[in-house]
Design an enzyme around this catalytic site. Structure first.
Site, short mmCIF file in Angstrom:
data_model
loop_
_atom_site.label_atom_id
_atom_site.label_comp_id
_atom_site.label_asym_id
_atom_site.label_seq_id
_atom_site.Cartn_x
_atom_site.Cartn_y
_atom_site.Cartn_z
N LYS A 151 5.54 -10.59 -6.43
CA LYS A 151 6.35 -10.50 -5.20
C LYS A 151 5.51 -9.78 -4.16
O LYS A 151 5.35 -8.56 -4.19
CB LYS A 151 7.65 -9.74 -5.46
CG LYS A 151 8.77 -10.25 -4.65
CD LYS A 151 9.25 -9.55 -3.43
CE LYS A 151 8.99 -8.22 -2.95
NZ LYS A 151 8.57 -8.24 -1.50
N SER A 205 5.62 2.52 -1.68
CA SER A 205 5.97 3.89 -1.28
C SER A 205 6.58 4.66 -2.45
O SER A 205 7.19 4.08 -3.36
CB SER A 205 6.97 3.81 -0.13
OG SER A 205 8.12 3.11 -0.55
N GLU A 226 2.03 2.81 -8.61
CA GLU A 226 0.93 3.26 -7.74
C GLU A 226 1.56 3.57 -6.39
O GLU A 226 1.96 2.65 -5.67
CB GLU A 226 -0.13 2.16 -7.59
CG GLU A 226 -0.86 1.80 -8.87
CD GLU A 226 -1.89 2.83 -9.32
OE1 GLU A 226 -2.00 3.91 -8.69
OE2 GLU A 226 -2.58 2.56 -10.30
N CYS A 260 -3.72 4.08 0.71
CA CYS A 260 -3.12 5.13 -0.13
C CYS A 260 -4.12 6.23 -0.43
O CYS A 260 -3.73 7.36 -0.71
CB CYS A 260 -2.59 4.52 -1.41
SG CYS A 260 -3.81 3.52 -2.26
N GLU A 352 2.85 11.57 4.12
CA GLU A 352 1.96 10.42 4.31
C GLU A 352 2.35 9.69 5.60
O GLU A 352 3.45 9.17 5.71
CB GLU A 352 2.07 9.48 3.12
CG GLU A 352 1.11 8.32 3.18
CD GLU A 352 1.28 7.34 2.03
OE1 GLU A 352 2.43 6.93 1.74
OE2 GLU A 352 0.27 6.95 1.43
P1 NAD Z 1 7.18 -0.33 0.15
O1 NAD Z 1 7.56 0.60 -0.94
O2 NAD Z 1 8.04 -0.41 1.34
O3 NAD Z 1 7.09 -1.82 -0.40
C1 NAD Z 1 6.22 -2.20 -1.46
C2 NAD Z 1 6.75 -3.45 -2.11
O4 NAD Z 1 8.01 -3.15 -2.72
C3 NAD Z 1 7.02 -4.61 -1.14
O5 NAD Z 1 6.69 -5.83 -1.78
C4 NAD Z 1 8.53 -4.52 -0.92
O6 NAD Z 1 9.10 -5.74 -0.55
C5 NAD Z 1 8.99 -4.09 -2.29
N1 NAD Z 1 10.30 -3.42 -2.31
C6 NAD Z 1 10.89 -2.71 -1.32
N2 NAD Z 1 12.11 -2.27 -1.73
C7 NAD Z 1 12.28 -2.72 -3.00
C8 NAD Z 1 13.33 -2.58 -3.97
N3 NAD Z 1 14.43 -1.91 -3.70
N4 NAD Z 1 13.17 -3.15 -5.15
C9 NAD Z 1 12.03 -3.82 -5.47
N5 NAD Z 1 11.01 -4.00 -4.60
C10 NAD Z 1 11.13 -3.44 -3.39
O7 NAD Z 1 5.67 0.04 0.52
P2 NAD Z 1 4.76 -0.58 1.65
O8 NAD Z 1 5.22 0.03 2.95
O9 NAD Z 1 4.67 -2.05 1.51
O10 NAD Z 1 3.34 0.02 1.24
C11 NAD Z 1 2.86 1.23 1.68
C12 NAD Z 1 2.95 2.27 0.58
O11 NAD Z 1 2.23 1.82 -0.57
C13 NAD Z 1 2.30 3.57 0.97
O12 NAD Z 1 3.12 4.64 0.57
C14 NAD Z 1 1.00 3.57 0.16
O13 NAD Z 1 0.48 4.85 -0.08
C15 NAD Z 1 1.40 2.86 -1.06
N6 NAD Z 1 0.22 2.32 -1.75
C16 NAD Z 1 -0.20 2.90 -2.93
C17 NAD Z 1 -1.32 2.42 -3.59
C18 NAD Z 1 -1.82 3.05 -4.86
O14 NAD Z 1 -2.61 2.41 -5.55
N7 NAD Z 1 -1.38 4.23 -5.23
C19 NAD Z 1 -2.03 1.35 -3.05
C20 NAD Z 1 -1.58 0.79 -1.86
C21 NAD Z 1 -0.45 1.28 -1.24
#
Ligand code: NAD
Length: 450
Positions: A151, A205, A226, A260, A352
């Site tokens: 997804k 996140s 992650e 991240c 962040e």
């Molecule tokens: P997000 O949490 O908003 O979304 C991530 C994914 O989760 C998307 O595909 C989204 O559609 C899905 N999602 C959202 N709500 C959901 C739910 N209730 N149930 C299931 N899936 C759901 O994050 P984002 O804004 O897309 O990404 C940025 C974040 O990702 C930052 O906090 C960043 O630090 C983190 N990140 C971490 C790593 C790592 O390896 N640690 C790598 C890249 C990004």
């Protein structure tokens, strides 16, 4: 769902918004495909994955251009991202035959262990590095004998959809790898809740990660998280300060700070603080911002208008700043490189921001540097700049984070483990353990008694 180019605000494509019924049908198809896939001889599985890697390699430029248009990434970075997806597939293919069990000495028989695939794995990816992060889950999960439902984030599904087409063209069985573009709370949630999904690999996140972990608890579903970060970049007075200052902008401006591992807290020993700031200023303001399609560009726009509002809620463009770069005016979700001088407890120094913003904080000695470095809930990565090898080792061990680099900002190599301490995550991806993370260990005792 409309996919918008963040550099121009033009419509790039329209994709389906997957429903809960779509997810249910996909899980059933994937379960069927997984049974025959896991029964293949390891060498055959590896061959399929190598063909998939070759198909990605042949379409590298096309994938990179898609990433430029849907994510606004500079084309040089996007080429690296497509290459990373290919490398992951090759690396995972090489691991299939090496995923061996053990033989453990016992009395009265033979004791052996097996790595059994989990079944159907859901990979939920963010928008900041759509291709690499999809591949980090996809490649080892397939190699270990699982099916994968990916997804992608709402804003960046196009490279994922193209990867799924390339998998079919390369001869992977239908249904084994499917992409479900859609909303997190609908398609994402349906995957997390589905009883036919054995493991969720979530990158995103910390707030959403916590919700997913809580839902997985209901059925003890396997989960890898992650999550976010607020990583320190620690510059000691005994470092090559010129090199540290020259490297610092890339560590929080690459990917427009939507990284991240961004080193968004720069801790500088007080005796070299003024010198460091003098050097940092031209390095930040000369960071090339503009058209992502131009190979000379180093920084593109933020992903969306909503995300820019979030970054502005921490630092409006009009707020006083120690250093501020230029940003294009007009269409596109641009935001300038911004450096603040601050204190360890400032909101901008512990939360962040996920934009091109860094906070510089002075420190007196090693103990204070470590204390400030560890004063967040996160623990993803960090850098230590020093010429003293003992200090480099001491500080790297003392910082509570999963990925440290000394005199460098490099955090990610697909053949070394990656993951976070604390609220930056749970579990590890990449590296020698990548395939085993998509298996259960089974122990079998065979009696030799007559
Ligand atoms: P997000 O949490 O908003 O979304 C991530 C994914 O989760 C998307 O595909 C989204 O559609 C899905 N999602 C959202 N709500 C959901 C739910 N209730 N149930 C299931 N899936 C759901 O994050 P984002 O804004 O897309 O990404 C940025 C974040 O990702 C930052 O906090 C960043 O630090 C983190 N990140 C971490 C790593 C790592 O390896 N640690 C790598 C890249 C990004």
């Amino acid at each position: 769902m409309d996919i918008i180019n963040p550099a121009t605000e033009e419509l790039v494509a329209t994709v389906p918004d997957s429903t809960r019924e779509d997810v249910d049908a996909a899980v059933k198809r994937a379960a069927g495909a997984q049974r025959s896939w896991s029964a293949l001889a390891p060498g055959d599985r590896a061959r399929h994955l190598r063909r998939f890697a070759d198909a990605v390699d042949t379409h590298l430029e096309e994938l990179a251009q898609l990433e430029v248009r849907e994510a606004g990434h500079p084309v040089g970075n996007a080429r690296w991202e497509a290459g990373n997806a290919r490398d992951l597939l090759e690396y995972a293919a090489g691991g299939v035959e090496r995923l061996t069990g053990t033989q453990i000495p016992v009395a009265g028989g033979l004791n052996v262990t097996f790595h059994e695939p989990l079944g159907v794995v859901a990979v939920i990816a963010p928008w900041n590095f759509p291709m690499p992060i999809a591949a980090w889950g996809l490649a080892p999960a397939l190699a270990a004998g699982n099916a994968v439902l990916l997804k992608p984030a709402e804003t960046t599904p196009l490279t994922a959809l193209r990867l799924a087409e390339l998998a079919l063209e390369a001869g992977l069985p239908e249904g084994l790898f499917q992409v479900l573009p859609g909303a997190g709370p609908v398609a994402g949630d349906a995957l997390v809740e589905h009883p036919g999904v054995a493991k969720v690999v979530f990158t995103g996140s910390t707030a959403v990660g916590k919700q997913i972990m809580a839902k997985c608890a209901a059925s003890v579903k396997r989960v890898t998280l992650e999550l976010g970060g607020k990583s320190p970049n620690i510059v000691f007075a005994d470092a090559d300060v010129e090199r540290a200052a020259a490297a610092a902008p890339g560590s929080f401006l690459d990917n427009t700070g939507q990284d991240c591992c961004a080193r968004s807290r720069i801790l500088v020993q007080r005796s070299v603080y003024d010198r460091f700031m003098e050097l940092l200023e031209p390095a930040v303001t000369s960071f090339a911002v503009g058209d992502p399609a131009d190979p000379a560009t180093q920084m593109g726009p933020l992903i969306s208008a909503a995300h820019r509002e979030r970054v502005r809620s921490y630092v409006p463009e009009t707020a006083p700043a120690a250093i501020r770069g230029e940003a294009p005016q007009g269409k596109g979700f641009w935001y300038p490189a911004t450096v603040l001088e601050g204190r360890p407890e400032d909101r901008t120094a512990v939360e962040e921001i996920f934009g091109p913003v860094a906070v510089v904080i002075p420190f007196e000695d090693e103990a204070e540097a470590v204390r400030i470095a560890n004063a967040t809930d996160y623990g993803l990565s960090g850098s230590v700049w020093t010429r003293d090898v003992s200090r480099a080792v001491r500080v790297s061990r003392a910082v509570t984070a999963g990925n440290l680099s000394v005199n460098s900002h490099s955090s990610v190599r697909y053949w070394t483990p990656f993951g976070g301490f604390g609220q930056s995550g749970l579990g590890r991806e990449l590296g020698p353990g990548a395939l085993a993370a998509f298996t259960e260990t089974k122990n079998v005792f065979i009696s030799t008694e007559e």
